[in-house]
Design an enzyme around this catalytic site. Sequence first.
Site, PDB file in Angstrom:
ATOM      1  N   PHE A   1     -12.800  17.391  -6.991  1.00 28.76           N
ATOM      2  CA  PHE A   1     -11.813  16.698  -7.696  1.00 28.76           C
ATOM      3  C   PHE A   1     -12.027  15.200  -8.174  1.00 28.76           C
ATOM      4  O   PHE A   1     -12.869  14.495  -7.035  1.00 28.76           O
ATOM      5  CB  PHE A   1     -10.432  16.621  -6.887  1.00 28.76           C
ATOM      6  CG  PHE A   1      -9.237  15.867  -7.490  1.00 28.76           C
ATOM      7  CD1 PHE A   1      -8.298  16.441  -8.295  1.00 28.76           C
ATOM      8  CD2 PHE A   1      -9.257  14.510  -7.351  1.00 28.76           C
ATOM      9  CE1 PHE A   1      -7.238  15.797  -8.741  1.00 28.76           C
ATOM     10  CE2 PHE A   1      -8.257  13.739  -8.272  1.00 28.76           C
ATOM     11  CZ  PHE A   1      -7.301  14.436  -8.985  1.00 28.76           C
TER      12      PHE A   1
ATOM     13  N   ASP B   1       0.978  -1.169   0.143  1.00 26.79           N
ATOM     14  CA  ASP B   1      -0.113   0.180  -0.048  1.00 26.79           C
ATOM     15  C   ASP B   1       0.829   1.222  -0.032  1.00 26.79           C
ATOM     16  O   ASP B   1       2.205   1.056   0.236  1.00 26.79           O
ATOM     17  CB  ASP B   1      -0.705  -0.012   1.220  1.00 26.79           C
ATOM     18  CG  ASP B   1      -1.600   0.939   1.345  1.00 26.79           C
ATOM     19  OD1 ASP B   1      -2.340   1.498   0.245  1.00 26.79           O
ATOM     20  OD2 ASP B   1      -1.937   1.717   2.496  1.00 26.79           O
ATOM     21  N   LYS B   2       0.341   2.475  -0.217  1.00 28.28           N
ATOM     22  CA  LYS B   2       1.237   3.555  -0.340  1.00 28.28           C
ATOM     23  C   LYS B   2       1.055   4.224   1.006  1.00 28.28           C
ATOM     24  O   LYS B   2       1.868   4.549   1.941  1.00 28.28           O
ATOM     25  CB  LYS B   2       0.842   4.681  -1.394  1.00 28.28           C
ATOM     26  CG  LYS B   2       1.491   5.933  -1.206  1.00 28.28           C
ATOM     27  CD  LYS B   2       1.256   6.915  -2.516  1.00 28.28           C
ATOM     28  CE  LYS B   2      -0.173   7.124  -2.351  1.00 28.28           C
ATOM     29  NZ  LYS B   2      -0.230   8.403  -1.187  1.00 28.28           N
TER      30      LYS B   2
END
Length: 1116
Positions: A602, A448-449
């Site tokens: 966004f 995962d980041k």
Amino acid sequence: NRHQYIVEPIKQKSNLFTYKFQGDDEASNLDEMPLMMSEEAFESAESDYHTLPRARVGQRQRGLCWLLFCGWKVLCGCCCDCLLRTCRKRKELKARTVWLGCPEKSEEKHPRNIIKNQKYNVFTFVPGVLYQQFKFFLNLYFLVVACSQFVPSLKIGFLYTYWAPLGFVLTVTMMREAVDEVRRYKRDKEMNSQLYTKLTMRGKVQVKSSEIQVGDLIIVEKNQRIPADMIFLRTTEKTGACFIRTDQLDGETDWKLKVAVACTQRLPAIVDLFSISAYVHAQKPLLDIHSFEGNFTREDSDPHVHESLSIENTLWASTVVASGTVIGVVIYTGKETRSVLNTSNAKNKVGLLDLELNRLTKALFVAQVVLSVVMVALQGFLGPWFRNLFRFVVLFSYIIPISLRVNLDMGKSAYGWMIMKDENIPGTVVRTSTIPEELGRLVYLLTDKTGTLTQNEMVFRRLHLGTVSYGTDTMDEIQMTYQHSTATPSQGKSQHSAGPKVRKSVSSRINEAVKAIALCHNVTPVYESRAGINGETDAAEADQDFSDDNRTYQASSPDEVALVRWTERMGLTLVSRDLTSLQLKTPSGQILTYFILQIFPFTSESKRMGIIVREEATGSITLYMKGADVAMASIVQYNDWLEEECGNMAREGLRTLVVAKKSLSEEQYQDFESRYNQAKLSIHDRTLKVAAVVESLEREMELLCLTGVEDKLQADVRPTLELLRNAGIKIWMLTGDKLETATCIAKSSHLVSRNQDIHVFKPVSSRGEAHLELNAFRRKHECALVISGDSLEVCLRYYEHEFVELACQCPAVVCCRCSPTQKAQIVRLLQQHTSNRTCAIGDGGNDVSMIQAADCGIGIEGKEGKQASLAADFSITQFKHIGRLLMVHGRNSYKRSAALGQFVMHRGMIISTMQAVFSSMFYFASVPLYQGFLMVGYATVYTMFPVFSLVLDQDVKPEMALLYPELYKDLTKGRSLSFKTFLIWVLISVYQGGILMYGALLLFESEFVHVVAISFTALILTELLMVALTVRTWHWLMVVAEFFSLACYLASLAFLNEYFGIGRVSLGAFLDLGFITTKAFLWKVSAITMVSCLPLYIIKYLKRKFSPPSYSKLSS
């Protein structure tokens, strides 16, 4: 011959020919076409057919062999799946109409709102655990042999010699499973019993989470978990919006702003929710946590009130309310909620080493049966030969020793204990003790980041205005310039009157840039209530402290918080915000109010966000936009610096945002607003229509500045990733974050090295587009791949095998905008297509599916809670600990288990060889050579401690393993335990068993009754010497174990001499102490032992001298 498209004439009724692109519906032709090197055209080059994966061809070539060896398994599996599907047919999920507060009006039955993580229930526990144990050949074999001892004619030894070890293994396994199951049950019960306030006609009532139904109106307090998927109707916050924490759903630590339905928020009181007739039309339950489409309709007003519902009106289950108290109507419950749909069931993980040992035991079983048949054949198939055959099978059952299972299980527990006691990786917890060897066999690491590679803490690093760039060391210049320019308002006014062609001064450009960054965002300042206000959640605003020290910012993206904090440092502070306005405080203390007319959030498609504001003082309307450079480059006016500077910042690992503005007249805005509202109410293609209207405004915008924000990496991420790469581990980053962010982190963490190219896979939505894009990707060599979740799904639908084959050749892969289910799907794909071992590491609830799907799951205890670390097989506190966990503990666990497993097999094979020689010398009688007690002693007290002490052995020191990670590559080839090493051990066993038995019979012809004592003594000495031969690094406990075992044996020779006769009836032979102490006994035992062991020692010495393994070169 080249064709831009494959075209096909279709004759219409009007006899005109039209052409259509042969797309998804014409599957067959695309199937036959190879993925080509050319993007412009589909080329039919001969070489393409050779490079195509042979998956489909392979499937056709399955014949009788496949049916015999693998087919029966597949067929049984298919039958079981069909039965299961028939038993529990999943009902089709449909869109639904939910009436507010009226669950009884629901047209169909919805699932109960319960959380269930248990594997078994009361009835399935025992059968389930037994099935998991006996599906392995090894355990099933022991069960059959143990059961055979109940038949008198097959009985060889004492029952306890067979049943005690098997019972021990099963008891330990059942107890371990029972403890885990009880823990899961308690956790589920705690969650399902949480109390919530339900709104009814008679007022408020308390209900358990498990009793909540679709249509119920539920009140959720601040810091309380949302029990089911709901539509947000009302809040106590004056703004009509609230914040929720979604870290256990999508892994992001920042708070998300949710907006209440305007119609219900306007009602005077809560009870009025029952006085209106309203319903919500919701789409069918989906996996996607980032989107929702629905409508809210109020029927009792004239005209009817219609409101479109989107993701910002939803409250998904497993998220937590962070501000105010909310009221929502439940639309999905139980297994239809987004969080449950994105969670996969935990599987029972089996290590690769266990599977390899299982294969070897099958080979041993075949050898055992062949040996038994040979014995019966040499007897001439006399008498009840079939019974004799079975007796021989039981007699040679020590070929597959039951102590193998016991030793390996105890070894695994020992490795787990060593990992948890390692001071270099404090806080590490082993939650699954059955697979520590997997840590030494990994080829793919999927990480995962957010929170795993990064700390999720943003710092504003750089501002570029086109002619001048400011870094961290020159930020004070901006501060002084901005404060000076706001102190002299005349300059600020003059810029409006100046023509567009006149170049603005640096101070006015700084002024505009700071103002744009302070306005264009979705950040809300939050003020904590003062302590000691009776602990009430909805404290009055008068009790709140609006000082700078008490203010915190909340937003759906930490980048935005970093930008707003930076403007505060420059002197322009965001002091308050609601749905319709926001207020800024200038350095002089003046409050500027702006009315929010529109916000464009966004999205991964638009890659930008915008806001239209009206300044209260002047009435001027301005559109501000900020977004990724790829999205903004075509929107802003021509410039010659943006692309170059974005590249420079990206190389520094900064996340870049381009900021622009456009002034609007009143007429322009009114025209836009009417078109925008009309698009928002459309049922079909709502997203496309809204985007088209917004894009009509986004033209020729004035470029203000470029910002660079850094996401702080976790400690030692770069050296750790470097270490893993050198160890031959391929790293894939799977994140729910945006493509640009993911690419930046991949660069800054050195997941992608500086000189490596990055191929960004273009968004594809159809089969034809995927075909072309895969061709473009195939031309690239040694470049990292960046792909979004949507494109990945399209590629996997049509070109799964081809895509995985191409991706696996990449040195690094980054998948962004991945849902939790997609992460798990990628793990399973790698397992199926590469047959290599995978490891998944993450820290949030959204990583649980991936962690459970991987062969080895590692959870990090982080800011996002403990959900990932609790679901993982191993839990660590920092990403950098993974280096030592794999290089040192993974290596040791695999090497030790391989040595231990093979040695235990050798111990069984050597005694079976002696039994075979003994039987063949005595007219092939199926009589045991050693008494039951001796056999138990042989496997336990005489040899167990030295053999088990192999779990302390190590081939290289931990420091060396970390210094030379390349050593890890050898482990993934599985050379420590293979058919080759196994065959070597078989040859050693046959040689030693033959020497011991023949030697005993040869040297002791005259004293034949002492054969048992002599051969058994030589056997024990041989085993102790073989342990010494196998050990690579001595530990003091190994020496103690050797001498302790020898002492135990000598003591039993003295005190248990009645067991040293031949056969069950001792033939009247008892061992006397005088015989043992004679010189003849001692030299003959020594001679036999020397002949059995010395050649092996010489071979080992010569091998180390002329062909040493890689690790021994380092250690010397």
